[in-house]
Every structure is written in C-alpha cells, then in structure tokens.
Design an enzyme around this catalytic site. Sequence first.
Site, PDB file in Angstrom:
ATOM      1  N   LYS A  66       0.804  -1.232   0.000  1.00 36.77           N
ATOM      2  CA  LYS A  66       0.000   0.000   0.000  1.00 36.77           C
ATOM      3  C   LYS A  66       0.838   1.283   0.000  1.00 36.77           C
ATOM      4  O   LYS A  66       0.442   2.290  -0.580  1.00 36.77           O
ATOM      5  CB  LYS A  66      -0.958   0.002   1.197  1.00 36.77           C
ATOM      6  CG  LYS A  66      -2.059  -1.028   1.028  1.00 36.77           C
ATOM      7  CD  LYS A  66      -3.011  -1.058   2.180  1.00 36.77           C
ATOM      8  CE  LYS A  66      -3.976  -2.222   1.982  1.00 36.77           C
ATOM      9  NZ  LYS A  66      -4.941  -2.339   3.069  1.00 36.77           N
ATOM     10  N   ASP A 102     -10.051   1.978   2.819  1.00 42.49           N
ATOM     11  CA  ASP A 102     -10.031   1.181   4.058  1.00 42.49           C
ATOM     12  C   ASP A 102     -10.735   1.904   5.214  1.00 42.49           C
ATOM     13  O   ASP A 102     -11.489   1.296   5.974  1.00 42.49           O
ATOM     14  CB  ASP A 102      -8.588   0.875   4.485  1.00 42.49           C
ATOM     15  CG  ASP A 102      -7.980  -0.266   3.690  1.00 42.49           C
ATOM     16  OD1 ASP A 102      -8.730  -1.051   3.083  1.00 42.49           O
ATOM     17  OD2 ASP A 102      -6.734  -0.374   3.672  1.00 42.49           O
TER      18      ASP A 102
HETATM   19  P1  NDP Z   1       1.642  -4.171   6.638  1.00 43.83           P
HETATM   20  O1  NDP Z   1       2.545  -5.238   6.197  1.00 43.83           O
HETATM   21  O2  NDP Z   1       1.703  -2.827   6.009  1.00 43.83           O
HETATM   22  O3  NDP Z   1       1.856  -3.916   8.234  1.00 43.83           O
HETATM   23  C1  NDP Z   1       1.904  -4.999   9.114  1.00 43.83           C
HETATM   24  C2  NDP Z   1       1.778  -4.513  10.556  1.00 43.83           C
HETATM   25  O4  NDP Z   1       1.655  -5.664  11.398  1.00 43.83           O
HETATM   26  C3  NDP Z   1       2.990  -3.735  11.058  1.00 43.83           C
HETATM   27  O5  NDP Z   1       2.546  -2.752  11.971  1.00 43.83           O
HETATM   28  C4  NDP Z   1       3.794  -4.821  11.783  1.00 43.83           C
HETATM   29  O6  NDP Z   1       4.616  -4.322  12.808  1.00 43.83           O
HETATM   30  C5  NDP Z   1       2.680  -5.629  12.387  1.00 43.83           C
HETATM   31  N1  NDP Z   1       3.055  -7.021  12.701  1.00 43.83           N
HETATM   32  C6  NDP Z   1       3.279  -8.025  11.823  1.00 43.83           C
HETATM   33  N2  NDP Z   1       3.547  -9.182  12.485  1.00 43.83           N
HETATM   34  C7  NDP Z   1       3.492  -8.871  13.802  1.00 43.83           C
HETATM   35  C8  NDP Z   1       3.676  -9.623  14.987  1.00 43.83           C
HETATM   36  N3  NDP Z   1       3.960 -10.925  14.954  1.00 43.83           N
HETATM   37  N4  NDP Z   1       3.533  -9.009  16.175  1.00 43.83           N
HETATM   38  C9  NDP Z   1       3.233  -7.681  16.231  1.00 43.83           C
HETATM   39  N5  NDP Z   1       3.056  -6.919  15.142  1.00 43.83           N
HETATM   40  C10 NDP Z   1       3.168  -7.500  13.939  1.00 43.83           C
HETATM   41  O7  NDP Z   1       0.172  -4.793   6.529  1.00 43.83           O
HETATM   42  P2  NDP Z   1      -1.228  -4.013   6.419  1.00 43.83           P
HETATM   43  O8  NDP Z   1      -1.187  -2.901   7.385  1.00 43.83           O
HETATM   44  O9  NDP Z   1      -1.541  -3.695   5.011  1.00 43.83           O
HETATM   45  O10 NDP Z   1      -2.273  -5.134   6.885  1.00 43.83           O
HETATM   46  C11 NDP Z   1      -2.377  -5.525   8.238  1.00 43.83           C
HETATM   47  C12 NDP Z   1      -3.502  -6.549   8.406  1.00 43.83           C
HETATM   48  O11 NDP Z   1      -4.769  -5.966   8.179  1.00 43.83           O
HETATM   49  C13 NDP Z   1      -3.395  -7.732   7.442  1.00 43.83           C
HETATM   50  O12 NDP Z   1      -3.677  -8.920   8.172  1.00 43.83           O
HETATM   51  C14 NDP Z   1      -4.480  -7.473   6.416  1.00 43.83           C
HETATM   52  O13 NDP Z   1      -5.002  -8.664   5.872  1.00 43.83           O
HETATM   53  C15 NDP Z   1      -5.528  -6.773   7.280  1.00 43.83           C
HETATM   54  N6  NDP Z   1      -6.408  -5.895   6.486  1.00 43.83           N
HETATM   55  C16 NDP Z   1      -7.746  -6.165   6.419  1.00 43.83           C
HETATM   56  C17 NDP Z   1      -8.588  -5.349   5.720  1.00 43.83           C
HETATM   57  C18 NDP Z   1     -10.040  -5.645   5.684  1.00 43.83           C
HETATM   58  O14 NDP Z   1     -10.720  -5.079   4.837  1.00 43.83           O
HETATM   59  N7  NDP Z   1     -10.556  -6.458   6.577  1.00 43.83           N
HETATM   60  C19 NDP Z   1      -8.099  -4.172   4.979  1.00 43.83           C
HETATM   61  C20 NDP Z   1      -6.691  -3.965   5.144  1.00 43.83           C
HETATM   62  C21 NDP Z   1      -5.884  -4.809   5.838  1.00 43.83           C
HETATM   63  P3  NDP Z   1       6.124  -3.776  12.500  1.00 43.83           P
HETATM   64  O15 NDP Z   1       5.945  -2.369  12.028  1.00 43.83           O
HETATM   65  O16 NDP Z   1       6.807  -3.894  13.808  1.00 43.83           O
HETATM   66  O17 NDP Z   1       6.686  -4.695  11.446  1.00 43.83           O
END
Ligand code: NDP
Length: 266
Positions: A66, A102
């Site tokens: 994104k 979103d």
């Molecule tokens: P990104 O890859 O941009 O960001 C991931 C985030 O998750 C970061 O803040 C990361 O932290 C954190 N993270 C990942 N693994 C862990 C962990 N094990 N423990 C703690 N924090 C963790 O992903 P998105 O923001 O695009 O998406 C996030 C989620 O939201 C996804 O599961 C996606 O499917 C869902 N989503 C659902 C939507 C819907 O319509 N229902 C719409 C958009 C997204 P760090 O910065 O430390 O790496």
Amino acid sequence: MTDRYAVIGNPISHSKSPLIHRMFAEQTGQDISYEAIEAPLDGFAATIARLRKEGYKGCNVTVPFKFEAFELCDEIGARARNAKAVNTLLFREDKILGTNTDGAGLLIDIEQNLDFKLMWKDALLLGAGGAAAGVLWPLFNAGAGVTIANRTLEKALALASDFEDCSVFARSFDQLSGRRFDLVINATSSGLQDEKLPLPAGLFKPGALAYDMMYGRETPFMTFAREHGARVADGLGMLVEQAAEAFFIWRGVRPDTRPVLAALRK
Ligand code: NDP
C-alpha cells in the site's frame, strides 16, 4: 467489452475480493472481471505496468504494497493523502489515480453494521502498517481518541507525528499496561501467522469492542479479547464495505453490501 480489475498482494491466495466483486457485478449488472494476482515482493511496480499495458481499468492493493502504491500514483485522492497509503488504483490512459477506501470501509462496518458509535470513544489501534495508516485519520475524524501501538515504536511515532497537537498517542506494546479502551482494533498482520500480541490483561473497558481486521479465522487476538470480556468482530464487514467503495469509484454504482456480507458469512 468486459472491463478487467484485480487485487495485487503477496500473499494473495486467501483473498475474498474476487468473490465479492463478482457478487457486486452480478447484483448491479456491471460487465467486469476481477482476479487475484500475486506480485513478487520486489515486483509491484512491474506488475502494475503490465496490467496497464494489458488494458486493466484499475486494481486494489493489499499487504504489503500500500505504501509503494502511494509512491507510484500520479494523482492522490484526499482519503489517501493523509494515510500516505493507497488501496485502490484507477488507471487512466496517461496516469494512475490512487485513493484509500479502508477507512471508509472500517467506519461503515463499525458504526452502521455493528452499531458502535465512535464519538468520544477511547480507541487503541494495534499496528502501524498500511491498514493502520488508512484508518487512523477517519477514526480521529469520527471523534475517537486514538492511541497507536506497534511492535516497531518508530513507525507508530511517525504516524502520530502528523497530529501536531499531540491528540494521537504512540506507544509500544509494553507501555499499554494500566490503560483501558472502548475499542481495540487489531491492524497488525500477526494473525496471518497465528502469532500472539503481547497485550496486558485489563485492556478492555466494560462493553468494549475488539475488532480484528483479519477474517476467515479465529486469531489469537480474538481469543484473547473473548477471554477478557470484549465483544469481538472480524474484518469481513470492513472488507466488503471497502470493496463497495472501490466498486463505486470504478463503476459509479453503489452495490448493496448486506446480501453480499450475509452470503460470505454463510
Ligand atoms: P503491513 O505489512 O503494512 O503492516 C503490518 C503490521 O503488522 C505492522 O505494523 C507490523 O509491525 C505488524 N506485525 C506483523 N507481524 C506482527 C507480529 N507478529 N507481532 C506484532 N506486530 C506484527 O500490513 P497491512 O497494514 O496492510 O495489513 C495488516 C492486516 O490488516 C493484514 O492482516 C491485512 O489482511 C488486514 N487488512 C484487512 C482489511 C479488511 O478489509 N478487513 C483491509 C486492510 C488490511 P512492525 O511495524 O513492527 O513490522
């Protein structure tokens, strides 16, 4: 001629977006196709270039592209400008337009489908990736006080720094102890690997809503929230509502989301 659309992500095989857009198209009589495409992690821009060459009209963008999509756009809609993250692209002959649906999708699901009003509520947003960035300003504008907590604190601080009056707070997970919230939104992708977030007990106020953006499975966050007395919702409603917003942007027709959500819940 059928207009082609797609969702681009990595991984993408779990995506329900093709099914949702097919149902919207059937319901509204729009002649479109919609497929899921996995782009290599270092190949997002090349994938978009290919789709444009092949005549696609637009696409949705999901994890982890994104922010890259934002950089690629020639013009950015108001809803994506604050987020600096784009989930909906519209391809014009000479340019790419980008916006973010979103936030609108989440708000419609929480306020209308789940009947939970955001005004005056204390909200905790877990995560600082593309999804969190997309919903932060809409939550704030709906009247919620927002705290962002992220594994990597710097990213939460960067999101909060856009709010110069310090009305949005950034915390690490271990700074949450002793704090209580009306609404806790899991916008991390930890649920994809069934990983548990290090959240303290006592996080939820009475009547609190725990909202996981993940859908299609019980995540450790949902289990934790249930065990600590919160009402739990998954992200399926957000997915359908953000898709409806994208469909409207592309086609100028607003689908009825209720039968689609009901069919998916079955
Ligand atoms: P990104 O890859 O941009 O960001 C991931 C985030 O998750 C970061 O803040 C990361 O932290 C954190 N993270 C990942 N693994 C862990 C962990 N094990 N423990 C703690 N924090 C963790 O992903 P998105 O923001 O695009 O998406 C996030 C989620 O939201 C996804 O599961 C996606 O499917 C869902 N989503 C659902 C939507 C819907 O319509 N229902 C719409 C958009 C997204 P760090 O910065 O430390 O790496």
